[in-house]
Design a protein around this motif. Structure first.
Motif, short mmCIF file in Angstrom:
data_model
loop_
_atom_site.label_atom_id
_atom_site.label_comp_id
_atom_site.label_asym_id
_atom_site.label_seq_id
_atom_site.Cartn_x
_atom_site.Cartn_y
_atom_site.Cartn_z
N ASN A 10 0.85 -1.29 -0.09
CA ASN A 10 0.03 -0.15 -0.05
C ASN A 10 0.83 1.28 0.05
OD1 ASN A 10 0.69 0.10 2.68
ND2 ASN A 10 -1.04 -0.69 3.44
N ALA A 11 2.12 1.20 0.07
CA ALA A 11 3.06 2.29 -0.03
C ALA A 11 2.67 3.23 -1.08
CB ALA A 11 4.43 1.82 0.21
N ALA A 12 2.68 2.61 -2.29
CA ALA A 12 2.40 3.54 -3.60
C ALA A 12 1.17 4.55 -3.39
CB ALA A 12 2.42 2.48 -4.64
N ALA A 13 0.30 3.58 -2.85
CA ALA A 13 -1.19 4.63 -2.89
C ALA A 13 -0.87 5.75 -1.72
CB ALA A 13 -2.39 3.71 -2.38
N VAL A 14 -0.13 5.35 -0.83
CA VAL A 14 -0.18 6.24 0.40
C VAL A 14 0.97 7.61 -0.19
CG1 VAL A 14 0.91 6.57 2.60
CG2 VAL A 14 -0.35 4.63 2.26
N ALA A 15 1.91 7.22 -0.96
CA ALA A 15 2.54 8.23 -1.38
C ALA A 15 1.90 8.99 -2.56
CB ALA A 15 3.79 7.55 -1.96
N ALA A 16 1.04 8.31 -3.33
CA ALA A 16 0.63 9.04 -4.28
C ALA A 16 -0.64 10.04 -3.68
CB ALA A 16 -0.33 8.01 -5.16
N ALA A 17 -1.13 9.58 -2.65
CA ALA A 17 -2.15 10.62 -1.94
C ALA A 17 -1.41 11.78 -1.29
CB ALA A 17 -2.89 9.98 -0.99
N GLY A 18 0.02 11.65 -1.09
CA GLY A 18 0.62 13.04 -0.85
C GLY A 18 1.55 12.77 0.35
N ALA A 19 1.58 11.33 1.12
CA ALA A 19 2.33 11.25 2.12
C ALA A 19 3.93 11.44 1.67
CB ALA A 19 2.31 10.09 2.77
N ASP A 20 5.01 12.00 2.60
CA ASP A 20 6.46 11.82 2.29
C ASP A 20 7.24 11.23 3.09
OD1 ASP A 20 6.62 13.95 4.16
OD2 ASP A 20 6.18 15.32 2.69
N THR A 21 6.58 10.59 4.37
CA THR A 21 7.21 10.04 5.63
C THR A 21 6.15 9.05 6.06
OG1 THR A 21 8.16 12.20 6.19
CG2 THR A 21 8.09 10.42 7.66
N LEU A 22 6.85 7.62 5.99
CA LEU A 22 6.03 6.27 6.26
C LEU A 22 6.60 5.77 7.20
CD1 LEU A 22 5.67 4.83 2.43
CD2 LEU A 22 4.26 6.64 3.66
N VAL A 23 5.95 5.45 8.38
CA VAL A 23 6.22 4.59 9.46
C VAL A 23 5.76 3.29 9.10
CG1 VAL A 23 5.74 4.28 11.90
CG2 VAL A 23 5.58 6.47 11.20
N ALA A 24 6.51 2.37 9.52
CA ALA A 24 6.24 0.98 9.37
C ALA A 24 6.69 -0.04 10.45
CB ALA A 24 6.65 0.23 7.85
N GLY A 25 6.23 -0.84 11.17
CA GLY A 25 6.68 -1.57 11.94
C GLY A 25 6.68 -3.22 11.84
N SER A 26 5.56 -3.71 11.76
CA SER A 26 5.68 -5.26 11.32
C SER A 26 6.12 -5.57 9.97
CB SER A 26 4.32 -5.83 11.40
OG SER A 26 3.44 -5.67 12.63
N ALA A 27 5.99 -4.70 9.12
CA ALA A 27 6.41 -4.97 7.65
C ALA A 27 7.97 -4.64 7.53
CB ALA A 27 5.92 -3.85 6.53
N VAL A 28 8.66 -3.97 8.44
CA VAL A 28 10.01 -3.73 8.34
C VAL A 28 10.66 -4.72 9.59
CG1 VAL A 28 11.98 -2.39 9.55
CG2 VAL A 28 10.28 -1.29 8.11
N PHE A 29 10.32 -5.05 10.52
CA PHE A 29 10.83 -6.19 11.38
C PHE A 29 10.46 -7.41 11.23
CE2 PHE A 29 11.28 -2.12 13.86
CZ PHE A 29 12.76 -2.16 14.33
N ARG A 30 9.63 -7.88 10.19
CA ARG A 30 9.77 -9.15 9.42
C ARG A 30 11.14 -9.78 9.18
NH1 ARG A 30 6.11 -7.82 5.88
NH2 ARG A 30 4.52 -8.32 7.21
N GLY A 31 11.43 -10.81 9.80
CA GLY A 31 12.81 -11.41 9.71
C GLY A 31 13.67 -11.13 10.81
N LYS A 32 14.96 -11.63 10.79
CA LYS A 32 15.65 -11.81 12.04
C LYS A 32 17.07 -11.01 11.82
CE LYS A 32 12.66 -14.44 14.38
NZ LYS A 32 12.29 -13.84 15.65
#
Length: 245
Positions: A182-204
């Protein structure tokens, strides 16, 4: 004006038993900011950590500490978070009666001031404080827990706030259920700063975190491709690809 895309991993999704190692890993992995979600069990139905934890991890990285206060009241604690090492302090529009005063207090402490809006809060809540702001944070889940699903209804709000900001030097941040899908849709709406938790910390490992951050960044940058005349009328839908021309 197009601003650099910022990816701010939320340490709420980190392994708290290895928090120092996790901070070092996302620093190495390409995080631009470190997002710190502070919850009080009162304003939101969860308790996370406070100023002492931020103070303890502050020496581990030189990255911007983006501190999101999901607490009420916030004003009595602003100085403690500033002294702990917060670079940006964001309060909720819903958390106190005098938002303008809270933002003035943050700036008086020498920190950048942000305001956050819950999903049911209208964008009009920030209309009269725009010139006090360095950042607007749109929540795309109801605050209090990590791992929730993104609320598509907030895309139109993001676009309206982007229009409200205009040429002001205010970052537009989005937090809640952000993924590479969904990052593309969020950026297209105008966001320039994205917070991500689970999507970043997936993995070890830092390598896996780096791959996750890169995937979100790539998707977001694709979403920022200038719209054609046919596509300009609406934001991208979640899962819809931006066509690179």
């Amino acid at each position: 004006m197009t601003r650099e895309m910022i990816i701010a991993p939320s340490i709420l999704a980190a392994d708290f038993a290895r928090l120092g190692e996790e901070i070092a890993a996302i620093d190495t992995a390409g995080a631009d900011w470190i997002h710190c979600d502070v919850m009080d069990g009162h304003f939101v139905p969860n308790i996370s950590f406070g100023a002492d934890v931020i103070k303890a991890i502050r020496p581990l990285t030189k990255k911007v500490f983006d501190v999101h206060l999901m607490i009420a009241p916030a004003d009595p604690y602003l100085e403690a978070f500033a002294k702990a090492g917060a670079d940006v302090i964001t309060v909720h529009a819903e958390a106190g009666p005098h938002l303008d005063r809270s933002l003035q207090a943050i700036r008086a402490l020498g920190r950048k001031a942000g305001v956050s809006l819950c999903p049911a809060t209208p964008d009009s809540a920030i209309e009269y404080v725009l010139d006090r702001l360095d950042l607007v944070l749109v929540m795309t889940v109801n605050p209090g827990f990590g791992g929730q699903s993104f609320l598509d209804s907030q895309l139109a709000k993001i676009a309206r706030i982007k229009a409200m900001i205009g040429d002001r030097p205010i970052r537009l941040e989005v937090d809640g259920g952000i993924t590479r899908d969904n990052a593309a849709a969020v950026a297209a709406a105008g966001a320039d700063t994205l917070v991500a938790g689970s999507a970043v910390f997936r993995g070890k490992s830092a390598a896996e975190y780096a791959s996750n951050i890169a995937a979100i960044r790539t998707a977001a940058e694709a979403g920022r491709v200038p719209k054609t005349k046919d596509s300009a009328a609406r934001p991208l839908r979640v899962g819809e690809s931006a066509r690179i021309r």
